[in-house]
Design a protein around this motif. Structure first.
Motif, PDB file in Angstrom:
ATOM      1  N   UNK A  37     -33.077  63.954   9.717  1.00  0.00           N
ATOM      2  CA  UNK A  37     -33.242  64.616  10.654  1.00  0.00           C
ATOM      3  C   UNK A  37     -32.054  66.015   9.932  1.00  0.00           C
ATOM      4  N   UNK A  38     -31.900  67.098   9.890  1.00  0.00           N
ATOM      5  CA  UNK A  38     -31.635  68.037   9.252  1.00  0.00           C
ATOM      6  C   UNK A  38     -31.998  69.657  10.363  1.00  0.00           C
ATOM      7  N   UNK A  39     -31.245  70.592  10.854  1.00  0.00           N
ATOM      8  CA  UNK A  39     -31.589  72.083  11.332  1.00  0.00           C
ATOM      9  C   UNK A  39     -31.764  73.251   9.818  1.00  0.00           C
ATOM     10  N   UNK A  40     -31.049  72.858   8.612  1.00  0.00           N
ATOM     11  CA  UNK A  40     -30.548  73.008   7.602  1.00  0.00           C
ATOM     12  C   UNK A  40     -30.936  72.966   6.358  1.00  0.00           C
ATOM     13  N   UNK A  41     -31.286  73.969   5.312  1.00  0.00           N
ATOM     14  CA  UNK A  41     -31.609  73.097   4.361  1.00  0.00           C
ATOM     15  C   UNK A  41     -30.267  72.641   3.072  1.00  0.00           C
ATOM     16  N   UNK A  42     -29.730  72.778   3.320  1.00  0.00           N
ATOM     17  CA  UNK A  42     -28.000  72.743   3.046  1.00  0.00           C
ATOM     18  C   UNK A  42     -27.803  70.951   3.195  1.00  0.00           C
ATOM     19  N   UNK A  43     -28.112  70.678   5.228  1.00  0.00           N
ATOM     20  CA  UNK A  43     -28.094  68.946   5.168  1.00  0.00           C
ATOM     21  C   UNK A  43     -28.730  68.831   5.352  1.00  0.00           C
ATOM     22  N   UNK A  44     -30.306  68.970   5.081  1.00  0.00           N
ATOM     23  CA  UNK A  44     -31.930  68.459   5.140  1.00  0.00           C
ATOM     24  C   UNK A  44     -31.100  67.517   2.684  1.00  0.00           C
ATOM     25  N   UNK A  45     -30.451  68.767   2.090  1.00  0.00           N
ATOM     26  CA  UNK A  45     -30.384  68.033   0.995  1.00  0.00           C
ATOM     27  C   UNK A  45     -28.867  67.256   0.804  1.00  0.00           C
ATOM     28  N   UNK A  46     -28.487  67.578   2.051  1.00  0.00           N
ATOM     29  CA  UNK A  46     -26.991  66.218   1.586  1.00  0.00           C
ATOM     30  C   UNK A  46     -27.620  64.747   2.212  1.00  0.00           C
ATOM     31  N   UNK A  47     -27.957  64.762   3.181  1.00  0.00           N
ATOM     32  CA  UNK A  47     -28.696  64.269   3.677  1.00  0.00           C
ATOM     33  C   UNK A  47     -30.008  63.368   2.635  1.00  0.00           C
ATOM     34  N   UNK A  48     -31.354  63.510   2.073  1.00  0.00           N
ATOM     35  CA  UNK A  48     -31.406  63.275   1.256  1.00  0.00           C
ATOM     36  C   UNK A  48     -30.876  62.587   0.061  1.00  0.00           C
ATOM     37  N   UNK A  49     -29.821  63.347  -0.220  1.00  0.00           N
ATOM     38  CA  UNK A  49     -29.216  62.527  -1.732  1.00  0.00           C
ATOM     39  C   UNK A  49     -28.100  61.465  -0.970  1.00  0.00           C
ATOM     40  N   UNK A  50     -27.822  61.067   0.222  1.00  0.00           N
ATOM     41  CA  UNK A  50     -27.718  59.787  -0.274  1.00  0.00           C
ATOM     42  C   UNK A  50     -28.441  58.053  -0.174  1.00  0.00           C
ATOM     43  N   UNK A  51     -29.554  58.890  -0.880  1.00  0.00           N
ATOM     44  CA  UNK A  51     -30.109  57.797  -1.338  1.00  0.00           C
ATOM     45  C   UNK A  51     -30.086  57.372  -2.512  1.00  0.00           C
ATOM     46  N   UNK A  52     -29.215  58.097  -3.485  1.00  0.00           N
ATOM     47  CA  UNK A  52     -27.943  57.287  -4.029  1.00  0.00           C
ATOM     48  C   UNK A  52     -26.756  57.443  -4.640  1.00  0.00           C
ATOM     49  N   UNK A  53     -26.362  57.119  -3.024  1.00  0.00           N
ATOM     50  CA  UNK A  53     -25.250  56.256  -3.473  1.00  0.00           C
ATOM     51  C   UNK A  53     -25.123  55.146  -2.799  1.00  0.00           C
ATOM     52  N   UNK A  54     -24.259  54.566  -4.222  1.00  0.00           N
ATOM     53  CA  UNK A  54     -24.177  52.830  -3.857  1.00  0.00           C
ATOM     54  C   UNK A  54     -22.805  52.884  -3.104  1.00  0.00           C
ATOM     55  N   UNK A  55     -22.732  52.118  -1.726  1.00  0.00           N
ATOM     56  CA  UNK A  55     -21.438  51.820  -1.270  1.00  0.00           C
ATOM     57  C   UNK A  55     -20.297  50.764  -1.753  1.00  0.00           C
ATOM     58  N   UNK A  56     -18.925  50.851  -2.344  1.00  0.00           N
ATOM     59  CA  UNK A  56     -18.306  49.685  -3.175  1.00  0.00           C
ATOM     60  C   UNK A  56     -18.217  48.841  -1.945  1.00  0.00           C
ATOM     61  N   UNK A  57     -17.981  47.579  -1.846  1.00  0.00           N
ATOM     62  CA  UNK A  57     -17.643  46.739  -1.467  1.00  0.00           C
ATOM     63  C   UNK A  57     -16.153  47.154  -0.571  1.00  0.00           C
ATOM     64  N   UNK A  58     -15.415  47.823  -1.214  1.00  0.00           N
ATOM     65  CA  UNK A  58     -14.479  48.612   0.105  1.00  0.00           C
ATOM     66  C   UNK A  58     -14.765  48.978   0.587  1.00  0.00           C
ATOM     67  N   UNK A  59     -15.288  49.771   0.453  1.00  0.00           N
ATOM     68  CA  UNK A  59     -15.769  50.657   1.705  1.00  0.00           C
ATOM     69  C   UNK A  59     -17.121  49.545   3.228  1.00  0.00           C
ATOM     70  N   UNK A  60     -17.398  49.419   2.064  1.00  0.00           N
ATOM     71  CA  UNK A  60     -18.696  48.290   3.025  1.00  0.00           C
ATOM     72  C   UNK A  60     -16.997  47.625   3.561  1.00  0.00           C
ATOM     73  N   UNK A  61     -16.715  46.806   3.588  1.00  0.00           N
ATOM     74  CA  UNK A  61     -15.266  45.927   4.323  1.00  0.00           C
ATOM     75  C   UNK A  61     -14.829  46.656   4.690  1.00  0.00           C
ATOM     76  N   UNK A  62     -14.911  48.691   4.451  1.00  0.00           N
ATOM     77  CA  UNK A  62     -13.559  48.701   5.905  1.00  0.00           C
ATOM     78  C   UNK A  62     -14.438  49.111   7.441  1.00  0.00           C
ATOM     79  N   UNK A  63     -16.420  49.595   6.490  1.00  0.00           N
ATOM     80  CA  UNK A  63     -16.681  49.240   7.293  1.00  0.00           C
ATOM     81  C   UNK A  63     -16.796  48.456   8.576  1.00  0.00           C
ATOM     82  N   UNK A  64     -16.722  46.331   8.476  1.00  0.00           N
ATOM     83  CA  UNK A  64     -17.337  46.213   9.137  1.00  0.00           C
ATOM     84  C   UNK A  64     -15.287  45.746   9.661  1.00  0.00           C
ATOM     85  N   UNK A  65     -14.573  45.787   9.342  1.00  0.00           N
ATOM     86  CA  UNK A  65     -13.240  46.004  10.009  1.00  0.00           C
ATOM     87  C   UNK A  65     -13.536  47.006  11.362  1.00  0.00           C
TER      88      UNK A  65
END
Length: 346
Positions: free
Chosen positions: A308-336
């Motif tokens: 959800x978003x209250x502005x088109x700028x937020x909406x654009x950033x949120x939709x663009x997340x589909x193109x982001x691949x998180x590396x294992x270093x980030x996934x491991x950091x999230x789990x920590x």
């Protein structure tokens, strides 16, 4: 955009779903229409709404969001381009101005007919039960109170019979549940297994984000083994996972600022965890919002991520997340971080 299907169906949906609950309160009709135009142009074909929207629920604004969507369908002629999901409101003090009959046959029929009229469509692709009728989980409560007693009588067979009739009439295509527990999900699924003329719950719309991964406790196994797909809502934790509330002065138009009762992601532990996640994202050159949404997109039990978003700028950033691949270093950091401060927001 990436696409999947509603489980056990041929209905193709974008893995990013456009949430609509701010339209008519935080967003104007014009802004809601602009968001739908923008999302559809970016490949988002899945929209989620509810008769309860906009939120916070208010009698004077009942079902305004559905009306906004309906007028957009008429204006653009885009109904056939959209997979449309909506919901019947569950019981609760904040919904008594709608009806008090829960999911009784007449209530379900009235709710569906009302949504069809407001949405100006002949059919709903996915119709969902917004909250359980029985007293069980709710915002801020982690578990079931074994000592509580409610007066709910098991009516799940009757609910599915009514939904079956609505499917046969062509008014809805598929059905789903929302804010459900493992017991509730399995109870619905088993009923339709035993009585194969009854419709099967294909999706479950529950909260899921870096601060609340309680879906993983019980429901993730149900989702994977029983093929019921998660529609993850609040993937940004009411906007807290953008990091915008970490400063000394909260944003004036932020949801938590406007509606302080939405504080489930703002307790001391949640803020501490958010700071850690923000530092991890910055370390890897991502915004916290991008990392938070991209994490949800990685989950194997996910069907679609409701943004959800209250502005088109937020909406654009949120939709663009589909193109982001998180590396294992980030996934491991999230789990920590998760192991250090697990599920701070019930």
């Amino acid at each position: 955009m990436k696409y999947t299907r509603l489980p056990n169906t041929n209905i193709r949906v974008s893995k990013i779903c456009l949430g609509t609950m701010t339209w008519g309160r935080q967003n104007s009709e014009e802004e809601g229409h602009a968001q739908m135009d923008f999302a559809l142009d970016k490949g988002v074909n899945f929209f989620d709404t509810a008769e309860l929207y906009p939120v916070p629920a208010k009698k004077e604004l009942y079902a305004v969001t559905e009306e906004i969507i309906g007028r957009w369908f008429v204006k653009t002629g885009n109904r056939e381009k959209v997979v449309l999901a909506t919901k019947i409101a569950g019981n609760g003090d904040y919904t008594k101005f709608i009806r008090t009959t829960g999911f009784a046959k007449d209530a379900l029929i009235t709710a569906v007919e009302g949504s069809l009229k407001r949405l100006q469509t002949d059919y709903i692709d996915l119709y969902q039960l917004h909250w359980p009728e029985r007293d069980t989980n709710y915002f801020g409560k982690r578990g079931y109170d074994a000592d509580q007693h409610d007066f709910w009588e098991d009516n799940i067979h009757q609910v599915l019979e009514t939904l079956r009739d609505l499917v046969q009439q062509g008014k809805i295509r598929e059905v789903g549940i929302s804010n459900e527990t493992p017991w509730g999900a399995m109870r619905y699924l088993e009923e339709s297994k035993v009585h194969q003329d009854l419709p099967r719950m294909q999706t479950i719309q529950n909260p899921y984000n870096l601060l609340n991964r309680l879906f993983e406790v019980g429901l993730s196994e149900v989702a994977m083994r029983e093929r019921i797909g998660l529609l993850a809502y609040s993937p940004m934790g009411f906007g807290t996972l953008s990091g915008k509330y970490l400063g000394e002065v909260p944003p004036r138009k932020g949801r938590v600022t406007l509606f302080p009762q939405y504080n489930r992601y703002s307790n001391e532990n949640a803020v501490a965890a958010t700071r850690k996640y923000a530092a991890l994202a910055e370390e890897h050159g991502l915004s916290l919002a991008q990392m938070a949404l991209a994490f949800v997109n990685t989950r194997p039990f996910l069907t679609s991520n409701i943004i959800g978003a209250t502005s088109l700028e937020q909406l654009d950033e949120n939709i663009a997340s589909i193109n982001i691949t998180l590396p294992n270093t980030i996934l491991e950091g999230i789990e920590e971080i998760h192991n250090t401060i697990p599920n701070p927001s019930p």
